[in-house]
Design an enzyme around this catalytic site. Structure first.
Site, PDB file in Angstrom:
ATOM      1  N   THR A 177      30.168  38.619 -14.597  1.00  0.00           N
ATOM      2  CA  THR A 177      29.071  38.058 -13.975  1.00  0.00           C
ATOM      3  C   THR A 177      27.907  37.099 -14.772  1.00  0.00           C
ATOM      4  O   THR A 177      28.135  37.280 -15.875  1.00  0.00           O
ATOM      5  CB  THR A 177      28.123  39.373 -13.577  1.00  0.00           C
ATOM      6  OG1 THR A 177      26.779  38.860 -13.162  1.00  0.00           O
ATOM      7  CG2 THR A 177      27.897  40.222 -14.933  1.00  0.00           C
ATOM      8  N   ASP A 178      27.262  36.353 -13.908  1.00  0.00           N
ATOM      9  CA  ASP A 178      26.293  35.411 -14.680  1.00  0.00           C
ATOM     10  C   ASP A 178      25.165  36.113 -15.727  1.00  0.00           C
ATOM     11  O   ASP A 178      24.703  35.817 -16.460  1.00  0.00           O
ATOM     12  CB  ASP A 178      25.717  34.469 -13.726  1.00  0.00           C
ATOM     13  CG  ASP A 178      24.843  35.086 -12.594  1.00  0.00           C
ATOM     14  OD1 ASP A 178      24.799  36.401 -12.505  1.00  0.00           O
ATOM     15  OD2 ASP A 178      24.143  34.501 -11.799  1.00  0.00           O
ATOM     16  N   GLU A 179      25.239  37.449 -15.117  1.00  0.00           N
ATOM     17  CA  GLU A 179      24.136  38.326 -15.935  1.00  0.00           C
ATOM     18  C   GLU A 179      24.275  38.618 -17.353  1.00  0.00           C
ATOM     19  O   GLU A 179      23.644  39.028 -18.195  1.00  0.00           O
ATOM     20  CB  GLU A 179      23.866  39.776 -15.105  1.00  0.00           C
ATOM     21  CG  GLU A 179      23.584  39.643 -13.615  1.00  0.00           C
ATOM     22  CD  GLU A 179      22.617  40.983 -13.261  1.00  0.00           C
ATOM     23  OE1 GLU A 179      22.229  41.589 -13.963  1.00  0.00           O
ATOM     24  OE2 GLU A 179      22.610  41.015 -12.042  1.00  0.00           O
ATOM     25  N   LYS A 192      29.121  44.874 -18.887  1.00  0.00           N
ATOM     26  CA  LYS A 192      29.789  43.790 -18.247  1.00  0.00           C
ATOM     27  C   LYS A 192      30.330  42.806 -19.376  1.00  0.00           C
ATOM     28  O   LYS A 192      31.454  42.514 -19.785  1.00  0.00           O
ATOM     29  CB  LYS A 192      29.301  42.782 -16.987  1.00  0.00           C
ATOM     30  CG  LYS A 192      29.131  43.665 -15.907  1.00  0.00           C
ATOM     31  CD  LYS A 192      30.491  44.226 -15.351  1.00  0.00           C
ATOM     32  CE  LYS A 192      31.356  43.294 -14.667  1.00  0.00           C
ATOM     33  NZ  LYS A 192      32.623  43.499 -13.969  1.00  0.00           N
ATOM     34  N   TYR A 216      23.304  47.325 -17.137  1.00  0.00           N
ATOM     35  CA  TYR A 216      24.623  46.905 -16.161  1.00  0.00           C
ATOM     36  C   TYR A 216      25.286  45.710 -16.753  1.00  0.00           C
ATOM     37  O   TYR A 216      26.536  45.560 -17.271  1.00  0.00           O
ATOM     38  CB  TYR A 216      24.127  46.390 -14.632  1.00  0.00           C
ATOM     39  CG  TYR A 216      25.171  45.549 -14.239  1.00  0.00           C
ATOM     40  CD1 TYR A 216      26.387  45.770 -13.674  1.00  0.00           C
ATOM     41  CD2 TYR A 216      24.828  44.242 -13.644  1.00  0.00           C
ATOM     42  CE1 TYR A 216      27.322  45.083 -13.003  1.00  0.00           C
ATOM     43  CE2 TYR A 216      25.513  43.230 -13.080  1.00  0.00           C
ATOM     44  CZ  TYR A 216      26.700  43.850 -12.795  1.00  0.00           C
ATOM     45  OH  TYR A 216      27.698  42.954 -12.146  1.00  0.00           O
TER      46      TYR A 216
END
Ligand code: NAD
Length: 308
Positions: free
Chosen positions: A122-124, A150, A146
């Site tokens: 994810t971009d997060e 990741k 989260y």
């Protein structure tokens, strides 16, 4: 190719399974333990397709994972705890599935003769960015549990490439929207609230910016990276279509013909990242570009949830 799709009963995973069945002649094994976010309804007619098999299982279950991985040519790992708010309430399930689960898959993968292991990230993991966009070489700076889980998985995946020579590729996509998403997430939640005449609770002042990618565009990109991506590489996937949460909310209300005064502003999420943005030129150089216009795709998405 025979492909193991973990988390394939969830939002993006199930769209990916349908995409593969419709656009390739691959055989698919969906592996999912059907948490609150996964549903056999998402798989629908795929369950009757002779090219598709469903295994109900946990990616932390070593024996079951080893059996499943030993029968396939490629693994695409979507399985995850995916909701930031839940990770703030309690991060344990996130570490278990997103880190330990990925590690279990990786250990099984190095014992199998895999062509590819694709990690869906994810971009997060990059954290927030005030201006410009993140490229794949930027450092990871996750800012919620989260995202941290990741990022840990991304580092593990890369370590299995370097240490064990596992043929890994990683995709990091921006926010997805579209059919089959759990109604706890912003777009389906707001569509359903608006349709029912309920208020739409926007975090903070609603100025947080996200880059919205239609789920089928992400599925096409993941499929491309799976086949044509260079081993050991990371590929950002983003439409470039940035909008504030408030703009997205107003757009949903406009499509449904509902008044903007259904919007209420609620206490912000702790550590709420202000803006995410990706430089997706690397995946574009493989031949990908988003095919779906945001407004058309949002209308399709609204119709999907209204039908249900
Ligand atoms: P989701 O929550 O809708 O689906 C996750 C699926 O994984 C569910 O079907 C769930 O049952 C399954 N699962 C959870 N724990 C499991 C376990 N221990 N064993 C087996 N299956 C398990 O998530 P999503 O939105 O479809 O996201 C899929 C992947 O894409 C995730 O890895 C997420 O980090 C990533 N991602 C999502 C977005 C987004 O906007 N939704 C954006 C970028 C990246």
């Amino acid at each position: 190719m025979r492909i193991l799709v973990t988390g394939g009963a969830g939002f993006i995973g199930s769209n990916f399974v349908h995409y593969l069945l419709d656009h390739t002649d691959d055989d698919i094994v969906t592996f999912d333990n059907l948490t609150y976010a996964g549903s056999l309804d998402n798989l629908g007619d795929a369950l009757d397709n002779p090219r598709h098999e469903f295994i109900e299982g946990d990616i932390c279950d070593t024996e079951l994972v080893e059996d499943a991985v030993s029968t396939v040519d490629a693994v695409v790992n979507f399985a995850a705890e995916s909701h930031v708010d839940r990770s703030i309430e309690g991060s344990k399930p996130f570490i278990r599935t997103n880190v330990e689960g990925t590690q279990t898959l990786l250990d099984a993968a190095i014992e199998a003769d895999l062509e590819r292991f694709l990690q869906v990230s994810t971009d997060e993991v990059y954290g927030e960015i005030a201006e410009g966009s993140f490229s794949e070489d930027d450092p990871l700076n996750p800012r919620n549990p989260y995202a941290a889980s990741k990022a840990a998985a991304d580092l593990l995946v890369n370590s299995y490439y370097v240490t064990h020579g596992l043929p890994v590729v990683t995709t990091r996509s921006s926010n997805n929207f579209g059919p089959r998403q759990d109604p706890e997430k912003l777009i389906p939640k707001f569509i359903l609230n608006a349709a029912n005449g309920d208020t739409l609770p926007v975090y903070g002042d609603g100025t947080n910016v996200r880059e919205w990618t239609y789920v089928m565009d992400n599925c096409r990109a993941i499929d491309l990276v799976l086949r044509d991506g260079d081993v050991g590489e990371v590929y950002n996937i983003g439409s470039g279509h940035e909008m504030t949460n408030l703009e997205v909310t107003r757009r949903i209300l406009d499509i449904l013909g509902k008044p903007h005064d259904l919007i209420t502003f609620v206490e912000d999420r702790p550590g709420h990242d202000q803006r995410y943005a990706l430089d997706a030129s690397k995946v574009r150089s493989l031949g990908w570009e988003p095919m779906h216009d945001f407004d058309d795709a949002l209308r399709t998405t609204v119709e999907y949830y209204l039908d249900r």
